[in-house]
Scaffold this active site. Sequence first.
Site, PDB file in Angstrom:
ATOM      1  CG  ASP A  80      -1.931   0.865   1.289  1.00 19.15           C
ATOM      2  OD1 ASP A  80      -2.753   0.867   0.381  1.00 19.15           O
ATOM      3  OD2 ASP A  80      -2.008   1.948   2.162  1.00 19.15           O
TER       4      ASP A  80
ATOM      5  CG  HIS B 152      -9.490  -1.068  -3.231  1.00 15.71           C
ATOM      6  ND1 HIS B 152      -8.381  -1.342  -3.833  1.00 15.71           N
ATOM      7  CD2 HIS B 152      -9.304  -0.340  -2.250  1.00 15.71           C
ATOM      8  CE1 HIS B 152      -7.300  -0.929  -3.058  1.00 15.71           C
ATOM      9  NE2 HIS B 152      -7.730  -0.258  -1.905  1.00 15.71           N
TER      10      HIS B 152
HETATM   11  C1  GLC Z   1      -4.400   2.859  -0.578  1.00 11.07           C
HETATM   12  C2  GLC Z   1      -5.456   1.948  -0.379  1.00 11.07           C
HETATM   13  C3  GLC Z   1      -6.580   2.903  -0.197  1.00 11.07           C
HETATM   14  C4  GLC Z   1      -6.489   3.181   1.151  1.00 11.07           C
HETATM   15  C5  GLC Z   1      -5.292   4.159   1.266  1.00 11.07           C
HETATM   16  C6  GLC Z   1      -4.760   4.411   2.566  1.00 11.07           C
HETATM   17  O1  GLC Z   1      -4.350   3.881  -1.681  1.00 11.07           O
HETATM   18  O2  GLC Z   1      -5.669   1.264  -1.712  1.00 11.07           O
HETATM   19  O3  GLC Z   1      -7.770   2.037  -0.439  1.00 11.07           O
HETATM   20  O4  GLC Z   1      -7.279   4.000   1.824  1.00 11.07           O
HETATM   21  O5  GLC Z   1      -4.117   3.517   0.502  1.00 11.07           O
HETATM   22  O6  GLC Z   1      -4.453   3.206   3.089  1.00 11.07           O
END
Ligand code: GLC
Length: 530
Positions: free
Chosen positions: A203, A327
């Site tokens: 992430d 997502h």
């Molecule tokens: C990334 C994930 C997202 C999340 C963010 C913070 O972009 O894909 O869904 O909200 O990180 O963890």
Amino acid sequence: MNGDHVRWWQSGIVYQIYPRSFRDLDGDGVGDLRGITEKLDHLCWLGVDAIWLSPIYPSPMKDFGYDVSDYVGIHPLFGTMDDFDRLLHEAHRRGLKVILDFVPNHSSDQHPWFLESRSSRDNPKRDWYIWHDPGPEGGPPNNWLSTFGGSGWEYDAATGQYYYHAFLKEQPDLNWRNPELRGAMYDVLRFWLGRGVDGFRVDVIYHLIKDEQFRDNPMNPDWRPGQDPFQRFVPFYTTDRPEVQNIVREMRAVMDEFPDRLLIGEIYLPVERLVAYYGADLDGAHLPFNFQLIEAPWHARTIDFMVQEYERHLPPGGWPNWVLGNHDKPRIASRVGRDQARVAAMLLLTLRGTPTLYYGDEIGMTDVRIPPERIQDPFEKNVPGLGLGRDPQRTPMQWEGGKGAGFTAGDPWLPIAEDADWVNVAAQREDPRSLLSFYRELIALRRREPALAIGDFRLMSAGGDVLAFEREHGGRRFAVALNLGRMPHQIAVPLGRIALSTALDRQGEAVRNEVRLRGDEGVVIALDGP
Ligand code: GLC
């Protein structure tokens, strides 16, 4: 590319599962691990090679699992560690790889590390997070913003300092400059790799290091009031800092302690910056996610320019990859329409590079309108009305018609699409011309013909709104011609025979020096001779 040294993640297809929305076996309205295990045969039938699961760890679910309170556990909502081991075992038994989401930039504010860190200024874990004294007027230390709205700094009255959070205040950023924190996180990777996990999608990997001097981010001259407030400043001092490359290299070294594992990085950066994440000696991420198809306007000329730029910037030996949806972003069928979604699928699965599919895109799921009282995403709650919320693309998988859509026997956590009675897996499996049948044929063709997966790539010239390219491997040559527009168009191609068309109605048709494409149509042509 030399076919002898192809790794599974180069020729393979990754399928992203958002576990909350895939299959709910226990009837609580939220998907679970046993539900995923139940659907593995379906994924094999479809023909994908690996599944990537969005976070399944214990979490207060403020950001639906991206706020982790225990990196080495399973959230009871999703099941138990036994359920996980069984999923892994059943996946491996079928030849499917399993990729987990690793969320290292921030933990939950309920993680024991943060509870300790905030307990006093001299706690040994204080430095595991990013703490700073107030600015000169007692306010936040600088202008760093939270992606989800408002300041990126939260005041902690008990200890008189602010902590930084790039996302929600319930997601404090970890301090990756601290060697002990790094060691603890690498042990988390080893924990899962040792259990047999095949890789990680990391992430926001480009966020891990922030400016040591805490300098203000510069203003974004293009930002206008009414736009996403986060865009007001360019995140120059908070993302993509040069030192982050050392961390990526260290993470990769941990992966390399285990045979044949995959490191994917989630990175939203322009191509010339993105490619740095392969590492100077290809010792970084195997696949820094390439999100260009998610963000690009849907025109042939834009996309062929993009493909060329990407190919031009890739480091020698760096393996490309492409993504149509995830997502966090509106679904492809909503962005380009249902007919064009087939063309998009053909593009994704025939470009040079590893494709990642988002669950539900294979049946043409669209963004679902969420009534205000059912909004879940904190992004939409904090920054309402700008279309930034991500619930519409996270709705339950549509397995069959009827109440619950074969997703749940209970009340689903997000509404099920109104079209689920006819847009669903069961109906499309029966229909040989459905989008699902098309995906399956396309994937099968790609598996049969390595040229389409690992072959060399060459753009062909084409006019109108048509994108065309050739793939070649081991003496097998293919032309792919994709009409991104609604008007019919004719393009020149050498002799061959259509192997697949988006409407599934032209297979076997001979092609002699030109092919006529209907609007919203794509074809893969097997070319004669080497
Ligand atoms: C990334 C994930 C997202 C999340 C963010 C913070 O972009 O894909 O869904 O909200 O990180 O963890």
